[in-house]
Structure formats: structure tokens, C-alpha cells
Design a protein around this motif. Structure first.
Motif, PDB file in Angstrom:
ATOM      1  N   HIS A   1       0.877  -0.920   0.310  1.00 31.47           N
ATOM      2  CA  HIS A   1      -0.118  -0.498   0.033  1.00 31.47           C
ATOM      3  C   HIS A   1       0.719   1.207  -0.261  1.00 31.47           C
ATOM      4  O   HIS A   1       2.418   1.204  -0.369  1.00 31.47           O
ATOM      5  CB  HIS A   1      -1.237  -0.343   1.287  1.00 31.47           C
TER       6      HIS A   1
ATOM      7  N   HIS B   1       1.146   4.392   2.089  1.00 34.54           N
ATOM      8  CA  HIS B   1       1.734   4.418   3.532  1.00 34.54           C
ATOM      9  C   HIS B   1       3.100   5.016   3.250  1.00 34.54           C
ATOM     10  O   HIS B   1       3.081   4.297   3.160  1.00 34.54           O
ATOM     11  CB  HIS B   1       1.328   3.733   4.958  1.00 34.54           C
TER      12      HIS B   1
ATOM     13  N   HIS C   1       5.984   3.340   3.831  1.00 31.04           N
ATOM     14  CA  HIS C   1       6.223   1.191   2.490  1.00 31.04           C
ATOM     15  C   HIS C   1       6.823   2.362   1.147  1.00 31.04           C
ATOM     16  O   HIS C   1       7.147   1.312   0.905  1.00 31.04           O
ATOM     17  CB  HIS C   1       4.956   1.338   2.602  1.00 31.04           C
TER      18      HIS C   1
ATOM     19  N   HIS D   1      -6.559  -3.100   6.415  1.00 31.60           N
ATOM     20  CA  HIS D   1      -6.333  -1.699   7.027  1.00 31.60           C
ATOM     21  C   HIS D   1      -7.063  -0.296   6.310  1.00 31.60           C
ATOM     22  O   HIS D   1      -7.948  -0.427   5.472  1.00 31.60           O
ATOM     23  CB  HIS D   1      -4.823  -2.124   6.113  1.00 31.60           C
TER      24      HIS D   1
ATOM     25  N   ASP E   1       1.362  -4.614   8.089  1.00 29.66           N
ATOM     26  CA  ASP E   1      -0.163  -3.624   8.247  1.00 29.66           C
ATOM     27  C   ASP E   1      -1.787  -4.658   7.707  1.00 29.66           C
ATOM     28  O   ASP E   1      -2.726  -3.635   6.982  1.00 29.66           O
ATOM     29  CB  ASP E   1      -0.003  -2.247   6.848  1.00 29.66           C
TER      30      ASP E   1
HETATM   31 ZN   LIG Z   1      -0.380   1.103   6.453  1.00 27.04          ZN
END
Ligand SMILES: [Zn+2]
Ligand SMILES: [Zn+2]
Length: 285
Positions: A72, A74, A77, A157, A179
């Protein structure tokens, strides 16, 4: 396949002596196939380690493309992507794979958003980035990369979830779920039982275990699992080696020693081994 971990920290990177053993970099994991193909999952700050090594050894460079999968977008990451040296190599082909999430149309948009002044001095469309890219917006599906078969599953998430991955080669299997809040339902996620099936008989599992059950209620809905829930998952799925990661940024090495290696539930379980991952954890399957 060889599985290497170069980032274990969740949410934000940490530096300093008290974080040095389990590591302060955010998540990045490299899988090197018997066919020579290199797959990297997530571009946390740990991806610098892989990028520097790939460039210095030319391993994975032309003619083999690098395959970079995102769970993902965020920041913890993706924040390392501008410091991943292969993107500056004109002979390097890089395939990126990432989910379609609300507001971000796959890895290409996430990457462009990251590499935009004034947030970054390097612009995706500028002259510095020389690798050739292909972008793949993905959902739950199956990929074949060299000798690897990779499956994806949606995760529980916030901000419309993301994806976890199962990588197989010659009957051996590695699962990465970060996550992922196992015991809280999200509209785009999956029930606990589906993760048990996804992890079934995995030789190695890496799973987010940011919290303990006693810490959990105030952080329910933050998108992370407890150690105890990961143990329950692993036992139900008959996983063999289970590594915890995505540590809360405030956990020091001594906290991790105390919390992740001394729990009674970890001693009396059906799996062969539970352990906290470090930034140099390495497995060969
Ligand atoms: Zn995350
Ligand atoms: Zn994270």
C-alpha cells in the motif's frame, strides 16, 4: 528462493543505539529466485540497503528487470524509493506493482506523487531518473516471475486496505502480510479465516505484530495486529517459521527482547518457531 529483510520498523524510521539490533529502517523485503529474478516488496527506508547492493554487484540489472511490489502507499512503505539507486541506472528495467486505492491509481501515481517538488528534489519526469519503468495496477491475482509464483490478497488496513503476498517456488512458500489487522473488519479486507487459508503450510511467514493484546483496545482500527493474533493465525495455518515485524517506532531492542521472545503463548504453540525479525534476517527455501 532467498528471502532477506532490510527493514522491520513500522510507521516511521528510528535511529540510535537502542534500535540498532532489531533495526530502525521501515519495511523492505527482497526475494531472490533460483531463476535469478529479484522481487522486492515495499520501499521503506530499508530498500536503500538492497539498492546499494544491487548496484554494486549488478545483480538483477539488465537483462533481468527488477520487480517492485507495494503492499500500500502509506509513507513508511514508499519513502525509500528515491534512494533506491537502480532507478538512476539507464540500463535497468523496473516493473512496479501496486493496488488501486482511493485517491491513488496504482504504483505509478504513488511514485509520481512522492517524487514531486517541493517534496522531493528529484522529479519523476526529470532527467535524473533513467531506468525504464512499467507499472501494473493490481488486485487479488496470480503472477509468474521467473521461477516464482506470487499471489496477492487484500489486507485489513485503513485508507482502503492494500495487498499481502504469497511467494512460491518448487513447493516452498513465503507469505508477507504487513499492515494487516487480523481481528478487525474493513470493507475491503478479508475475514480471519481467509488469512488462515492464504498462509496455509507456509514455510516462512512475516506478519505485522505491532501491538500486544493488552495494548490493543485503544488502537483498534489503526490497521495493525497483535502478537497473540499472529500466533493464532500461524497455528491455525500450520506455518513453520514465523517472524514478527512492523514494530512500533518506540520499541527499543530491549523492549523487543522482552515482549516478543518471552511470551508464554509463543512457547506453547504448534508452530516450530516464532521470532522477532531483524534487519539482517535471511531465509533460504
Ligand atoms: Zn499502513
Ligand atoms: Zn506501515
Amino acid at each position: 528462493m532467498i528471502i532477506e529483510c532490510a527493514g522491520t520498523r513500522g510507521s516511521i524510521a528510528r535511529g540510535g543505539q537502542e534500535f540498532s539490533r532489531f533495526g530502525g529502517d521501515t519495511i523492505s523485503v527482497q526475494i531472490t529466485a533460483k531463476s535469478g529474478h529479484v522481487v522486492i516488496i515495499d520501499a521503506g527506508t530499508g530498500i536503500q540497503t538492497f539498492g546499494n547492493r544491487l548496484v554494486s554487484t549488478k545483480k538483477g540489472s539488465y537483462p533481468l528487470p527488477l520487480h517492485l511490489f507495494f503492499t500500500h502507499y502509506h509513507l513508511d512503505h514508499i519513502v525509500g524509493v528515491a534512494f533506491f539507486k537502480p532507478i538512476y541506472d539507464k540500463n535497468q528495467a523496473i516493473s512496479m506493482y501496486g493496488p488501486l486505492l482511493e485517491g491513488v491509481d496504482g504504483a505509478e501515481q504513488a511514485f509520481r506523487n512522492m517524487l514531486t517538488p517541493p517534496y522531493s528534489p528529484v522529479s519523476f519526469d526529470g532527467h535524473e531518473i533513467k531506468a525504464s519503468f512499467t507499472f501494473n495496477t493490481i488486485g487479488e491475482q496470480i503472477f509468474e516471475i521467473g521461477s516464482l509464483i506470487i499471489r496477492s490478497i487484500r489486507i485489513n488496513h485503513p485508507n482502503h486496505g492494500g495487498l499481502g503476498y504469497r511467494v512460491e517456488e518448487d513447493g516452498k512458500s513465503f507469505v508477507l502480510l504487513t499492515d494487516n489487522e487480523l481481528k478487525h473488519s474493513y470493507p475491503e479486507g478479508r475475514p480471519f479465516e481467509d488469512y488462515v487459508e492464504f498462509c496455509r503450510d507456509a514455510d516462512v511467514l512475516f506478519h505485522d505484530a505491532q501491538f500486544t493484546r493488552s495494548e490493543y483496545e485503544p488502537v483498534r482500527g489503526w490497521g495493525h495486529s497483535t502478537i497473540e493474533d499472529v500466533v493464532e493465525l500461524s497455528n491455525a495455518a500450520n506455518c513453520k517459521e514465523v517472524g514478527f515485524f512492523h514494530y512500533s517506532p518506540d520499541r527499543t531492542d530491549s523492549d523487543i527482547d522482552r515482549i516478543y521472545t518471552s511470551q508464554e503463548s509463543l512457547v506453547s504453540n504448534g508452530c516450530s518457531r516464532f521470532f522477532p525479525l531483524t534487519q539482517s534476517s535471511r531465509f533460504e527455501l
